[in-house]
Motif scaffolding. Structure first.
Motif, PDB file in Angstrom:
ATOM      1  N   GLY A 185       0.820  -1.211   0.000  1.00  0.00           N
ATOM      2  CA  GLY A 185       0.000   0.000   0.000  1.00  0.00           C
ATOM      3  C   GLY A 185       0.853   1.260   0.000  1.00  0.00           C
ATOM      4  O   GLY A 185       0.548   2.237  -0.695  1.00  0.00           O
ATOM      5  N   PHE A 186       1.945   1.225   0.771  1.00  0.00           N
ATOM      6  CA  PHE A 186       2.853   2.369   0.807  1.00  0.00           C
ATOM      7  C   PHE A 186       3.590   2.520  -0.521  1.00  0.00           C
ATOM      8  O   PHE A 186       3.757   3.631  -1.033  1.00  0.00           O
ATOM      9  N   ALA A 187       3.993   1.394  -1.113  1.00  0.00           N
ATOM     10  CA  ALA A 187       4.664   1.444  -2.417  1.00  0.00           C
ATOM     11  C   ALA A 187       3.737   2.018  -3.482  1.00  0.00           C
ATOM     12  O   ALA A 187       4.147   2.839  -4.310  1.00  0.00           O
ATOM     13  N   THR A 188       2.476   1.617  -3.450  1.00  0.00           N
ATOM     14  CA  THR A 188       1.498   2.150  -4.396  1.00  0.00           C
ATOM     15  C   THR A 188       1.332   3.654  -4.204  1.00  0.00           C
ATOM     16  O   THR A 188       1.275   4.412  -5.172  1.00  0.00           O
ATOM     17  N   ALA A 189       1.273   4.086  -2.957  1.00  0.00           N
ATOM     18  CA  ALA A 189       1.130   5.515  -2.672  1.00  0.00           C
ATOM     19  C   ALA A 189       2.343   6.302  -3.164  1.00  0.00           C
ATOM     20  O   ALA A 189       2.192   7.406  -3.701  1.00  0.00           O
ATOM     21  N   LEU A 190       3.540   5.756  -2.993  1.00  0.00           N
ATOM     22  CA  LEU A 190       4.740   6.441  -3.474  1.00  0.00           C
ATOM     23  C   LEU A 190       4.728   6.555  -4.998  1.00  0.00           C
ATOM     24  O   LEU A 190       4.982   7.625  -5.553  1.00  0.00           O
ATOM     25  N   VAL A 191       4.422   5.462  -5.677  1.00  0.00           N
ATOM     26  CA  VAL A 191       4.464   5.454  -7.146  1.00  0.00           C
ATOM     27  C   VAL A 191       3.372   6.332  -7.737  1.00  0.00           C
ATOM     28  O   VAL A 191       3.582   7.031  -8.727  1.00  0.00           O
ATOM     29  N   GLU A 192       2.192   6.341  -7.120  1.00  0.00           N
ATOM     30  CA  GLU A 192       1.084   7.146  -7.636  1.00  0.00           C
ATOM     31  C   GLU A 192       1.150   8.601  -7.209  1.00  0.00           C
ATOM     32  O   GLU A 192       0.325   9.402  -7.618  1.00  0.00           O
ATOM     33  N   GLY A 193       2.108   8.960  -6.353  1.00  0.00           N
ATOM     34  CA  GLY A 193       2.284  10.344  -5.946  1.00  0.00           C
ATOM     35  C   GLY A 193       1.461  10.748  -4.736  1.00  0.00           C
ATOM     36  O   GLY A 193       1.441  11.920  -4.376  1.00  0.00           O
ATOM     37  N   ASP A 194       0.768   9.802  -4.095  1.00  0.00           N
ATOM     38  CA  ASP A 194      -0.007  10.132  -2.898  1.00  0.00           C
ATOM     39  C   ASP A 194       0.894  10.357  -1.691  1.00  0.00           C
ATOM     40  O   ASP A 194       0.526  11.074  -0.768  1.00  0.00           O
ATOM     41  N   ALA A 195       2.046   9.736  -1.677  1.00  0.00           N
ATOM     42  CA  ALA A 195       3.052   9.938  -0.623  1.00  0.00           C
ATOM     43  C   ALA A 195       4.310  10.439  -1.315  1.00  0.00           C
ATOM     44  O   ALA A 195       4.643  10.001  -2.408  1.00  0.00           O
ATOM     45  N   ASN A 196       5.021  11.373  -0.672  1.00  0.00           N
ATOM     46  CA  ASN A 196       6.211  11.912  -1.316  1.00  0.00           C
ATOM     47  C   ASN A 196       7.463  11.835  -0.454  1.00  0.00           C
ATOM     48  O   ASN A 196       8.506  12.334  -0.828  1.00  0.00           O
ATOM     49  N   LYS A 197       7.365  11.208   0.737  1.00  0.00           N
ATOM     50  CA  LYS A 197       8.530  11.051   1.606  1.00  0.00           C
ATOM     51  C   LYS A 197       8.721   9.580   1.919  1.00  0.00           C
ATOM     52  O   LYS A 197       7.856   8.941   2.510  1.00  0.00           O
ATOM     53  N   VAL A 198       9.871   9.055   1.534  1.00  0.00           N
ATOM     54  CA  VAL A 198      10.177   7.646   1.796  1.00  0.00           C
ATOM     55  C   VAL A 198      10.392   7.421   3.287  1.00  0.00           C
ATOM     56  O   VAL A 198      10.145   6.333   3.801  1.00  0.00           O
ATOM     57  N   SER A 199      10.803   8.446   4.020  1.00  0.00           N
ATOM     58  CA  SER A 199      11.065   8.305   5.454  1.00  0.00           C
ATOM     59  C   SER A 199       9.798   8.066   6.260  1.00  0.00           C
ATOM     60  O   SER A 199       9.869   7.802   7.456  1.00  0.00           O
ATOM     61  N   THR A 200       8.640   8.107   5.606  1.00  0.00           N
ATOM     62  CA  THR A 200       7.393   7.770   6.297  1.00  0.00           C
ATOM     63  C   THR A 200       7.431   6.322   6.753  1.00  0.00           C
ATOM     64  O   THR A 200       6.795   5.961   7.732  1.00  0.00           O
ATOM     65  N   CYS A 201       8.188   5.492   6.056  1.00  0.00           N
ATOM     66  CA  CYS A 201       8.395   4.096   6.479  1.00  0.00           C
ATOM     67  C   CYS A 201       9.417   4.118   7.603  1.00  0.00           C
ATOM     68  O   CYS A 201      10.612   4.286   7.384  1.00  0.00           O
ATOM     69  N   LEU A 202       8.949   3.940   8.812  1.00  0.00           N
ATOM     70  CA  LEU A 202       9.813   4.032   9.990  1.00  0.00           C
ATOM     71  C   LEU A 202      10.711   2.819  10.157  1.00  0.00           C
ATOM     72  O   LEU A 202      11.736   2.885  10.829  1.00  0.00           O
ATOM     73  N   VAL A 203      10.344   1.698   9.557  1.00  0.00           N
ATOM     74  CA  VAL A 203      11.091   0.458   9.737  1.00  0.00           C
ATOM     75  C   VAL A 203      12.301   0.380   8.806  1.00  0.00           C
ATOM     76  O   VAL A 203      13.290  -0.260   9.125  1.00  0.00           O
ATOM     77  N   SER A 204      12.247   1.042   7.670  1.00  0.00           N
ATOM     78  CA  SER A 204      13.341   0.948   6.694  1.00  0.00           C
ATOM     79  C   SER A 204      14.572   1.698   7.183  1.00  0.00           C
ATOM     80  O   SER A 204      14.482   2.638   7.964  1.00  0.00           O
ATOM     81  N   ASN A 205      15.719   1.276   6.672  1.00  0.00           N
ATOM     82  CA  ASN A 205      16.960   1.948   7.040  1.00  0.00           C
ATOM     83  C   ASN A 205      17.293   3.036   6.011  1.00  0.00           C
ATOM     84  O   ASN A 205      16.650   3.143   4.971  1.00  0.00           O
ATOM     85  N   ALA A 206      18.307   3.813   6.298  1.00  0.00           N
ATOM     86  CA  ALA A 206      18.671   4.948   5.443  1.00  0.00           C
ATOM     87  C   ALA A 206      19.089   4.487   4.047  1.00  0.00           C
ATOM     88  O   ALA A 206      18.781   5.147   3.051  1.00  0.00           O
TER      89      ALA A 206
END
Length: 103
Positions: A57-78
């Motif tokens: 769901g987060f990947a879809t939001a990033l690709v479709e432009g609904d989300a624009n900050k990857v850091s919204t994923c708190l679990v992922s590393n830098a």
């Protein structure tokens, strides 16, 4: 056996097959491969901390432009965040456009 019944079924099958073939050509939905690629780059925790229903769901939001900050994923590393941002900023989708995201 009645040969006319068999012939009728063959003709009906051929016509329906032709209709399905034409429908497949004109009604196809083009899928954006970047969604699957970004989903694989995410950690796969499906925690929902980003506010979306799982990593896909987060990947879809990033690709479709609904989300624009990857850091919204708190679990992922830098490193993963940088990789996702670079990928989306440089890889065009089916329509030839890229997505502008930040880390």
């Amino acid at each position: 056996m009645n040969i006319s019944a068999i012939l009728a079924l063959v003709v009906i099958g051929a016509i329906l097959g032709l209709v399905l073939g034409i429908a497949n050509k004109y009604l196809i939905v083009e899928e954006d491969n970047r969604i699957g690629d970004v989903t694989e780059m995410l950690p796969g925790a499906n925690c929902g901390a980003c506010g979306y229903p799982g990593c896909s769901g987060f990947a879809t939001a990033l690709v479709e432009g609904d989300a624009n900050k990857v850091s919204t994923c708190l679990v992922s590393n830098a490193e993963a965040r940088e990789k996702i941002a670079t990928y989306l900023n440089e890889t065009p989708g089916p329509d030839g456009t890229t997505v502008s995201v930040t880390i």
